[in-house]
Scaffold this active site. Structure first.
Site, PDB file in Angstrom:
ATOM      1  CE  LYS A   1      -4.768  13.414  22.066  1.00  0.00           C
ATOM      2  NZ  LYS A   1      -5.484  12.116  21.786  1.00  0.00           N
ATOM      3  N   GLY A   2      -7.489  19.720  22.770  1.00  0.00           N
ATOM      4  CA  GLY A   2      -8.790  20.326  22.484  1.00  0.00           C
ATOM      5  C   GLY A   2      -8.760  21.628  21.721  1.00  0.00           C
TER       6      GLY A   2
ATOM      7  CG  ASP B   1     -14.587  22.148  34.124  1.00  0.00           C
ATOM      8  OD1 ASP B   1     -15.337  22.820  34.841  1.00  0.00           O
ATOM      9  OD2 ASP B   1     -14.647  20.903  34.049  1.00  0.00           O
TER      10      ASP B   1
ATOM     11  CE  LYS C   1     -17.558  22.465  31.398  1.00  0.00           C
ATOM     12  NZ  LYS C   1     -17.380  21.024  31.757  1.00  0.00           N
TER      13      LYS C   1
ATOM     14  CG  PHE D   1     -18.566  16.606  29.471  1.00  0.00           C
ATOM     15  CD1 PHE D   1     -17.451  16.853  30.265  1.00  0.00           C
ATOM     16  CD2 PHE D   1     -18.396  15.941  28.267  1.00  0.00           C
ATOM     17  CE1 PHE D   1     -16.187  16.443  29.866  1.00  0.00           C
ATOM     18  CE2 PHE D   1     -17.129  15.524  27.863  1.00  0.00           C
ATOM     19  CZ  PHE D   1     -16.026  15.774  28.662  1.00  0.00           C
TER      20      PHE D   1
ATOM     21  CG  ASP E   1     -11.902  14.312  24.382  1.00  0.00           C
ATOM     22  OD1 ASP E   1     -11.603  15.376  24.959  1.00  0.00           O
ATOM     23  OD2 ASP E   1     -11.626  13.190  24.834  1.00  0.00           O
TER      24      ASP E   1
ATOM     25  NE  ARG F   1      -9.574  14.928  21.037  1.00  0.00           N
ATOM     26  CZ  ARG F   1      -9.369  15.473  22.231  1.00  0.00           C
ATOM     27  NH1 ARG F   1      -9.715  16.723  22.447  1.00  0.00           N
ATOM     28  NH2 ARG F   1      -8.830  14.774  23.204  1.00  0.00           N
TER      29      ARG F   1
HETATM   30  P1  IMP Z   1      -9.707  22.340  33.655  1.00  0.00           P
HETATM   31  O1  IMP Z   1      -8.297  22.114  34.077  1.00  0.00           O
HETATM   32  O2  IMP Z   1     -10.677  21.643  34.561  1.00  0.00           O
HETATM   33  O3  IMP Z   1     -10.036  23.821  33.523  1.00  0.00           O
HETATM   34  O4  IMP Z   1      -9.948  21.698  32.236  1.00  0.00           O
HETATM   35  C1  IMP Z   1      -8.890  21.352  31.435  1.00  0.00           C
HETATM   36  C2  IMP Z   1      -9.309  20.687  30.156  1.00  0.00           C
HETATM   37  O5  IMP Z   1     -10.330  19.712  30.391  1.00  0.00           O
HETATM   38  C3  IMP Z   1      -9.902  21.595  29.098  1.00  0.00           C
HETATM   39  O6  IMP Z   1      -8.950  22.355  28.407  1.00  0.00           O
HETATM   40  C4  IMP Z   1     -10.537  20.552  28.215  1.00  0.00           C
HETATM   41  O7  IMP Z   1      -9.577  19.960  27.384  1.00  0.00           O
HETATM   42  C5  IMP Z   1     -11.071  19.554  29.229  1.00  0.00           C
HETATM   43  N1  IMP Z   1     -12.507  19.854  29.486  1.00  0.00           N
HETATM   44  C6  IMP Z   1     -13.047  20.648  30.419  1.00  0.00           C
HETATM   45  N2  IMP Z   1     -14.391  20.699  30.304  1.00  0.00           N
HETATM   46  C7  IMP Z   1     -14.695  19.903  29.245  1.00  0.00           C
HETATM   47  C8  IMP Z   1     -15.928  19.559  28.588  1.00  0.00           C
HETATM   48  O8  IMP Z   1     -17.035  19.996  28.940  1.00  0.00           O
HETATM   49  N3  IMP Z   1     -15.815  18.701  27.524  1.00  0.00           N
HETATM   50  C9  IMP Z   1     -14.627  18.216  27.079  1.00  0.00           C
HETATM   51  N4  IMP Z   1     -13.460  18.520  27.651  1.00  0.00           N
HETATM   52  C10 IMP Z   1     -13.487  19.364  28.725  1.00  0.00           C
HETATM   53 MG    MG Z   2      -8.069  22.059  26.603  1.00  0.00          MG
END
Ligand code: IMP
Ligand code: MG
Length: 178
Positions: A44-45, A104, A132, A153, A160, A166
């Protein structure tokens, strides 16, 4: 929703975000001049970032969305890609840009990129508002990044914490629970 922001401090202001989104759109406009692009937003982000980014594009542009997984109530990635909602449009032969608000661990994006590559787009790039870098578990090619962050975070501007925040127009750093 409460408008109180316990343990949050502003990291990227509305103006800083607008500046970053403008720079990303300008870079994409320059790189894809004369070519249509197909943007795939990661729900959703990415919904707000996508909305602002497309308005800065001076290109023929189509938009699709995918939902891969969510953090749920935790603030660290489970490493499990789940709850997938399918894309609608074919990507074969198109100039595809994946739009995510934050990368992330890279796990969700790596899974999506693998799927997309198999469908043979003409080109495939990644645009994220926040990279990140300290959280990376698998390498992900990030072609366009707005901000680089080591750790922390974030909430707001689509991001969120357990489905809250959000809607905040700026991006805030969440501190440890009180
Ligand atoms: P990843 O697969 O770990 O790279 O992260 C996938 C998803 O986790 C991102 O697209 C975000 O939706 C969520 N996410 C990662 N870091 C954060 C954060 O610091 N705050 C909120 N959501 C996060
Ligand atoms: Mg995302």
């Amino acid at each position: 929703m409460s408008t109180k922001k316990p343990n949050l401090r502003e990291l990227y202001s509305e103006a800083a975000i607008a500046g970053a989104v403008g720079r990303l759109a300008a870079a994409i406009n320059a790189d894809y001049a004369g070519r249509p692009v197909h943007l795939i937003g990661v729900l959703k982000g990415a919904f707000l970032f996508m909305a602002d980014l497309v308005r800065g594009l001076d290109l023929e542009c189509s938009v699709d969305f995918v939902r891969l997984s969510s953090y749920g109530a935790a603030t660290t990635s489970s490493g499990v890609v789940q709850e997938r909602l399918a894309r609608q449009d074919p990507v074969r032969g198109r100039h595809v840009i994946v739009v995510d608000e934050i990368v992330d661990s890279g796990l969700t994006l790596a899974a999506l990129l693998r799927d997309l590559e198999a469908e043979r787009p003409a080109t495939l790039r990644v645009c994220t508002l926040v990279d990140k870098v300290g959280g990376r578990k698998v390498p992900v090619p990030v072609d366009y990044r707005g901000f680089t962050l080591d750790d922390g975070f974030l909430v707001g501007y689509g991001l969120d914490l357990d489905e809250r925040y959000r809607n905040l127009p700026a991006i805030w750093l969440a501190g440890p629970p009180a």
